[in-house]
Design a protein around this motif. Structure first.
Motif, PDB file in Angstrom:
ATOM      1  N   ASP A  83      10.699  -2.543 -12.228  1.00 60.43           N
ATOM      2  CA  ASP A  83      10.530  -3.061 -10.867  1.00 60.43           C
ATOM      3  C   ASP A  83      11.424  -2.334  -9.889  1.00 60.43           C
ATOM      4  O   ASP A  83      11.013  -2.052  -8.743  1.00 60.43           O
ATOM      5  CB  ASP A  83      10.835  -4.565 -10.847  1.00 60.43           C
ATOM      6  N   ALA A  84      12.653  -2.021 -10.308  1.00 59.54           N
ATOM      7  CA  ALA A  84      13.581  -1.341  -9.409  1.00 59.54           C
ATOM      8  C   ALA A  84      13.052   0.037  -9.026  1.00 59.54           C
ATOM      9  O   ALA A  84      13.124   0.447  -7.849  1.00 59.54           O
ATOM     10  CB  ALA A  84      14.959  -1.223 -10.066  1.00 59.54           C
ATOM     11  N   LEU A  85      12.525   0.776  -9.990  1.00 58.42           N
ATOM     12  CA  LEU A  85      12.001   2.105  -9.693  1.00 58.42           C
ATOM     13  C   LEU A  85      10.775   2.040  -8.796  1.00 58.42           C
ATOM     14  O   LEU A  85      10.621   2.841  -7.853  1.00 58.42           O
ATOM     15  CB  LEU A  85      11.658   2.822 -11.001  1.00 58.42           C
ATOM     16  N   LYS A  86       9.891   1.100  -9.055  1.00 55.87           N
ATOM     17  CA  LYS A  86       8.661   1.022  -8.281  1.00 55.87           C
ATOM     18  C   LYS A  86       8.898   0.551  -6.854  1.00 55.87           C
ATOM     19  O   LYS A  86       8.256   1.038  -5.902  1.00 55.87           O
ATOM     20  CB  LYS A  86       7.680   0.079  -8.990  1.00 55.87           C
ATOM     21  N   LYS A  87       9.836  -0.360  -6.657  1.00 53.50           N
ATOM     22  CA  LYS A  87      10.068  -0.934  -5.335  1.00 53.50           C
ATOM     23  C   LYS A  87      11.033  -0.117  -4.477  1.00 53.50           C
ATOM     24  O   LYS A  87      10.908  -0.076  -3.253  1.00 53.50           O
ATOM     25  CB  LYS A  87      10.603  -2.365  -5.477  1.00 53.50           C
ATOM     26  N   GLN A  88      11.976   0.554  -5.104  1.00 56.63           N
ATOM     27  CA  GLN A  88      13.035   1.214  -4.346  1.00 56.63           C
ATOM     28  C   GLN A  88      12.789   2.702  -4.120  1.00 56.63           C
ATOM     29  O   GLN A  88      13.455   3.309  -3.268  1.00 56.63           O
ATOM     30  CB  GLN A  88      14.382   1.023  -5.061  1.00 56.63           C
ATOM     31  N   TYR A  89      11.854   3.305  -4.860  1.00 56.93           N
ATOM     32  CA  TYR A  89      11.665   4.756  -4.751  1.00 56.93           C
ATOM     33  C   TYR A  89      10.185   5.044  -4.487  1.00 56.93           C
ATOM     34  O   TYR A  89       9.326   4.839  -5.366  1.00 56.93           O
ATOM     35  CB  TYR A  89      12.145   5.449  -6.029  1.00 56.93           C
ATOM     36  N   PRO A  90       9.868   5.547  -3.309  1.00 55.97           N
ATOM     37  CA  PRO A  90       8.460   5.741  -2.899  1.00 55.97           C
ATOM     38  C   PRO A  90       7.698   6.752  -3.761  1.00 55.97           C
ATOM     39  O   PRO A  90       6.461   6.692  -3.803  1.00 55.97           O
ATOM     40  CB  PRO A  90       8.572   6.225  -1.456  1.00 55.97           C
ATOM     41  N   PHE A  91       8.406   7.680  -4.393  1.00 55.20           N
ATOM     42  CA  PHE A  91       7.694   8.693  -5.178  1.00 55.20           C
ATOM     43  C   PHE A  91       7.192   8.151  -6.516  1.00 55.20           C
ATOM     44  O   PHE A  91       6.492   8.846  -7.246  1.00 55.20           O
ATOM     45  CB  PHE A  91       8.581   9.920  -5.415  1.00 55.20           C
ATOM     46  N   VAL A  92       7.543   6.919  -6.878  1.00 53.56           N
ATOM     47  CA  VAL A  92       7.045   6.293  -8.110  1.00 53.56           C
ATOM     48  C   VAL A  92       5.739   5.572  -7.781  1.00 53.56           C
ATOM     49  O   VAL A  92       5.724   4.606  -7.020  1.00 53.56           O
ATOM     50  CB  VAL A  92       8.077   5.317  -8.700  1.00 53.56           C
ATOM     51  N   GLU A  93       4.650   6.054  -8.343  1.00 53.27           N
ATOM     52  CA  GLU A  93       3.334   5.461  -8.070  1.00 53.27           C
ATOM     53  C   GLU A  93       3.102   4.174  -8.859  1.00 53.27           C
ATOM     54  O   GLU A  93       2.539   3.212  -8.347  1.00 53.27           O
ATOM     55  CB  GLU A  93       2.241   6.476  -8.404  1.00 53.27           C
ATOM     56  N   GLU A  94       3.540   4.166 -10.128  1.00 56.34           N
ATOM     57  CA  GLU A  94       3.313   2.994 -10.972  1.00 56.34           C
ATOM     58  C   GLU A  94       4.399   2.922 -12.027  1.00 56.34           C
ATOM     59  O   GLU A  94       5.001   3.939 -12.390  1.00 56.34           O
ATOM     60  CB  GLU A  94       1.930   3.073 -11.641  1.00 56.34           C
ATOM     61  N   ALA A  95       4.667   1.735 -12.509  1.00 55.08           N
ATOM     62  CA  ALA A  95       5.657   1.536 -13.571  1.00 55.08           C
ATOM     63  C   ALA A  95       5.192   0.397 -14.459  1.00 55.08           C
ATOM     64  O   ALA A  95       4.487  -0.514 -14.021  1.00 55.08           O
ATOM     65  CB  ALA A  95       7.033   1.232 -12.986  1.00 55.08           C
ATOM     66  N   THR A  96       5.587   0.450 -15.714  1.00 52.97           N
ATOM     67  CA  THR A  96       5.216  -0.607 -16.649  1.00 52.97           C
ATOM     68  C   THR A  96       6.288  -0.760 -17.709  1.00 52.97           C
ATOM     69  O   THR A  96       7.034   0.184 -18.013  1.00 52.97           O
ATOM     70  CB  THR A  96       3.873  -0.297 -17.341  1.00 52.97           C
ATOM     71  N   ARG A  97       6.375  -1.965 -18.244  1.00 50.72           N
ATOM     72  CA  ARG A  97       7.262  -2.254 -19.362  1.00 50.72           C
ATOM     73  C   ARG A  97       6.418  -2.502 -20.610  1.00 50.72           C
ATOM     74  O   ARG A  97       5.320  -3.055 -20.524  1.00 50.72           O
ATOM     75  CB  ARG A  97       8.107  -3.500 -19.073  1.00 50.72           C
ATOM     76  N   VAL A  98       6.935  -2.094 -21.743  1.00 52.10           N
ATOM     77  CA  VAL A  98       6.282  -2.317 -23.029  1.00 52.10           C
ATOM     78  C   VAL A  98       7.301  -2.973 -23.957  1.00 52.10           C
ATOM     79  O   VAL A  98       8.330  -2.370 -24.273  1.00 52.10           O
ATOM     80  CB  VAL A  98       5.767  -1.004 -23.653  1.00 52.10           C
ATOM     81  N   VAL A  99       7.038  -4.211 -24.339  1.00 50.51           N
ATOM     82  CA  VAL A  99       7.926  -4.957 -25.231  1.00 50.51           C
ATOM     83  C   VAL A  99       7.223  -5.079 -26.571  1.00 50.51           C
ATOM     84  O   VAL A  99       6.212  -5.772 -26.693  1.00 50.51           O
ATOM     85  CB  VAL A  99       8.262  -6.352 -24.661  1.00 50.51           C
ATOM     86  N   ARG A 100       7.754  -4.409 -27.561  1.00 55.19           N
ATOM     87  CA  ARG A 100       7.112  -4.354 -28.876  1.00 55.19           C
ATOM     88  C   ARG A 100       7.648  -5.466 -29.774  1.00 55.19           C
ATOM     89  O   ARG A 100       8.841  -5.769 -29.779  1.00 55.19           O
ATOM     90  CB  ARG A 100       7.375  -2.988 -29.514  1.00 55.19           C
ATOM     91  N   ASN A 101       6.752  -6.081 -30.554  1.00 52.82           N
ATOM     92  CA  ASN A 101       7.153  -7.168 -31.439  1.00 52.82           C
ATOM     93  C   ASN A 101       6.120  -7.292 -32.552  1.00 52.82           C
ATOM     94  O   ASN A 101       5.109  -6.588 -32.562  1.00 52.82           O
ATOM     95  CB  ASN A 101       7.266  -8.478 -30.662  1.00 52.82           C
ATOM     96  N   TYR A 102       6.353  -8.185 -33.475  1.00 59.06           N
ATOM     97  CA  TYR A 102       5.381  -8.456 -34.532  1.00 59.06           C
ATOM     98  C   TYR A 102       5.424  -9.941 -34.861  1.00 59.06           C
ATOM     99  O   TYR A 102       6.400 -10.640 -34.564  1.00 59.06           O
ATOM    100  CB  TYR A 102       5.667  -7.621 -35.793  1.00 59.06           C
TER     101      TYR A 102
END
Length: 791
Positions: A83-102
């Protein structure tokens, strides 16, 4: 001219069929391993090739500085970073988190253990996973399945809109099914869950916790025209800003850096908590094993070719007298070598078709790689085969083409490497040393896997039948089974002991602060202790309950008491703990430590808690005498209560054995060992053949002078037995150290003693001795008249 060379080569190879077959088999064995490695390397460079913008997609890594100023790279990063990268830096077009589990999921009366990833909506815009049915998992409680998972749960039926249950995530709705990706990916999963589904207190706290950097992965998509230096420039300052004021416990701090998706595989560094991308080290190891096996085959070819040097020497003499130049003779011998190598490639391809279905080969080497229809792959294979043949044949070609008529008459063909050890003897020592080293390490691995499947885990496993419930109510089945004559006790658990463990939870001494520890929480009932023979050291058992709600009373193991600093087991009884700082539980009793996970880990803190909604397995203790009859009665009850679900009960002993034996892996490594030993014995056969040919006249004279057959066999064999002893002196300490290093990765492991080393060394001596004895025995039986006439 070339036609004449190849015609002559074919006639020579056909004339000596046995030697030709041995050479072809040896080269094919080495090529087989190399072909597997080359296919695996091809697949490694094709990872994630289907994503739309690999040059603009980056994973954010966390470089952690420890208290000792060591740096360690993590593939994970803090959850607030996306969220910080996407909201604070205009050159970031999209961001996502991946939380892996089983975890275990239940649907359509089936319960399956699955790997799942919780992802943001941006995941489906950054990566190239396309949907075959439905829509992306964006809304809370929605999931997207892979085609394989959808088929396992629902068969050929359309799964969109169907329900899947999980003990923590609750009821989930299938919103879509992914299409099969065209290539492998480092994002390996069985299902994708909308990250909006995660609502627990730990997850809510992690959204603003910059001190926790191991929970998930962060990916960003830069806008067109933005280069990586732009992103790398702001990451250190961002890390410095967000970590200001954080008091780390075991590290000084961290910083961020980017990793391009196009350069992610093969990985050039070993990252902590990495994903499923192959590393350069793994590829180098695979290719090194292949080249080592091929090197043994090349040694074999050299030995067998030189073993025939006496007969070929006369041919060289005649050709030279007839005016043949040395380069023409070398071309002849090199053509034979190249021809043999091409035949070896054909046999290697046939052997590859035989080993291709093996699970180890599919999982770790060539699974999912398209290669048989790729003309570039075949060009590489053929080129590799020709180069191998030419390299294998260049030394024998130089030696044989260098013979002079005087040399032929004197039979002086030995080449000294150092002192009295010839080149061919050095190759024999290397072959058997490598084979013995491999034998020791493979036996060590196999014994450790057997130990993990048969060791005493601290709980009773004999005559215990484990039944996956697959969503069926545990109490209903337990009530029916308790009425059977052959059933002594029944207990329900969320998972099976001796496997991965339970659900990891943070346990706190106080609700706000204080000592805390990551603990495995197992859901079970009051029948667990008597059923599995666990020992209660202090306090009382958790209460028997007919309620469907979780109980506040819990049991701890000794390790949890020590880690939480609760004092003696008796002093821990009655104390209140906080589960995820939101649920208070009371310690009812303390059980003696037992191994509830695999032997890879030391015994960890454990909490046993009554949670009937988490029950996934029923453990049935049957009476001794006729356990199979009891199992048949249990299966009959299961079919009566749940006729649409097949009975899948297995004995606990069988479960632990199958879980830890890794039979497929050991079988493939045994195949490699068999190839290495076969190549070494064939090389030794060539060396013995060569030497006995040189000593034919000596054998005849000794027999005329009265020497017995056993004396001649010993005379001819002793020089080769010394080579085996030398190989053992080299390989035994190296194999011991390598096996010890491997076993150090397990908390509980076998010991490497003289018995194991002696067994491997004795096996090598037996195989080598049989090879030597067979050839020398045939030589010793030769009629002296024929021996002297041959000279």
């Amino acid at each position: 001219m070339l036609r004449n060379i190849f015609n002559t080569a074919f006639r020579n190879l056909w004339k000596h069929k046995l030697f030709s077959f041995i050479n072809v088999f040896g080269l094919a064995s080495g090529m087989l391993v190399c072909l597997l490695a080359m296919i695996g390397i091809k697949g490694a460079f094709e990872y994630d090739s289907f994503h739309p913008n690999p040059d603009r997609t980056y994973r954010i890594l966390t470089d952690v500085t420890t208290q000792t100023n060591d740096e360690q790279g993590y593939a994970t990063s803090p959850m607030p970073l996306a969220d910080a990268l996407k909201k604070q830096y205009p050159f970031v077009e999209e961001a996502t988190r991946v939380v892996r589990n089983y975890g275990d999921f239940t649907a359509n009366r089936k319960q399956l253990p699955l790997i799942f990833s919780s992802v943001d909506p941006g995941f489906f815009r950054i990566f190239g996973f396309t949907l075959a049915k439905g829509q992306a998992a964006i809304a809370p409680q929605s999931v997207v399945l892979t085609p394989k998972t959808a088929e396992r749960f629902f068969g050929t039926a359309n799964p969109v809109g169907k329900r899947i249950d999980h003990t923590q995530l609750g009821a989930l709705t299938v919103s879509g099914v992914l299409a099969e990706p065209p290539a492998k990916t480092h994002l390996d999963f069985d299902m994708l869950v909308s990250i909006a589904t995660l609502t627990g207190s730990d997850w809510v706290r992690s959204q603003t916790n910059w001190g926790q950097y191991t929970q998930g992965y962060t990916y960003v998509l830069l806008k067109p025209g933005i280069s990586a230096p732009t992103l790398d420039e702001i990451l250190p300052s961002l890390a410095a800003r967000v970590t200001k004021g954080i008091r780390f416990t075991s590290e000084k701090g961290y910083t961020f850096r980017s990793q391009s998706l196009s350069q992610l595989t093969p990985a050039s560094e070993e990252l902590m908590l990495g994903t499923y991308e192959p590393t350069i080290g793994k590829l180098i190891t695979e290719m090194a094993v292949g080249l080592l096996t091929l090197l043994l085959a090349t040694f074999n070819y050299i030995n067998l070719t030189l073993a025939r040097s006496l007969s070929r020497a006369r041919e060289v003499g005649i050709r030279k007298v007839s005016g043949a130049l040395r380069w023409q003779l070398m071309g002849q011998f090199m053509a034979e070598s190249a021809f043999l190598s091409i035949l070896g490639l054909g046999l290697a391809y046939g052997m590859l078709q035989l080993v291709k279905p093996m699970p180890f080969v599919q999982q770790w080497l060539i699974g999912g790689v398209e290669w048989e229809q790729d003309i570039r792959v075949w060009l590489v294979f053929i080129t590799f085969s020709l180069v191998t043949g030419l390299l294998a044949g260049i030394l024998p070609a130089r030696i044989l083409s260098g013979f002079q008529p005087a040399q032929v008459l004197r039979s002086q063909t030995g080449i000294r490497v150092f002192r009295s050890i010839t080149l061919r003897k050095s190759l024999i020592v290397a072959q058997f040393a490598i084979s013995l080293f491999s034998m020791i390490t493979l036996l060590g691995m196999a014994r450790q896997q057997h130990y993990m499947g048969t060791a005493d885990y601290g709980f009773q496993r004999d005559n215990i039948l484990t039944i996956p419930l697959n969503g069926f109510p545990a109490n209903r089945l337990a009530t029916s089974l308790n009425q059977l004559a052959g059933v002594e006790r029944v207990t329900a658990t969320a998972a099976l002991f001796g496997d991965h463990g339970g659900d990891w939870r943070m346990i706190y001494r106080q609700r706000t602060g204080g000592d805390s520890v990551v603990t495995d929480v197992f859901a079970t009932d009051s029948h667990l202790l008597p059923t599995l023979g666990l020992t209660l050291l202090a306090g009382q058992n958790i209460l028997a309950s007919v309620s469907d709600s979780a109980s506040r009373l819990v049991l701890l193991n000794e390790e949890a008491v020590r880690t939480l600093r609760l004092g003696e087991p008796g002093a821990a009884v009655g104390q209140t703990l906080w589960l995820n700082d939101s649920i208070d539980v009371q310690v009812a009793g303390v059980v003696k430590d037992f191994q509830f996970t695999t032997l890879v880990w030391k015994i960890r803190p454990l909490m046993l808690r009554y949670q009937p909604t988490h029950f996934r397995y029923l453990n049935v203790k049957v009476a001794t005498g006729n356990p199979e009859a009891a199992k048949a009665d249990i299966a009959r009850i299961w079919k009566k209560l749940n006729p649409y679900e097949p009975f899948a009960g297995v004995w606990y002993n069988d479960f632990l054995s199958d879980r830890h034996s890794h039979t497929d892996d050991i079988s493939f490594m045994g195949l490699l060992l068999g190839l290495a030993i076969s190549i070494a014995c064939l090389g030794l056969l060539g060396m013995v053949t060569y030497t006995t040919q040189l000593r034919t006249k000596e054998v005849g004279i000794r027999k005329i002078m009265g020497a017995r057959i056993d004396q001649i066999i010993w005379l001819l064999s002793w020089d080769f037995l010394k080579l085996l002893l030398l190989a053992g002196a080299i390989a035994l300490p190296l194999g011991y150290l390598a096996t010890r290093f491997f076993l150090m990765t397990f908390a509980y492991h076998i010991s490497v003693g003289m018995g194991m080393l002696s067994l491997c060394f004795g096996t090598m001596l037996l195989l080598g001795g049989l090879t030597i004895g067979w050839r020398t025995y045939r030589t010793a039986l030769t009629n002296p008249t024929d021996s002297l006439r041959s000279e």
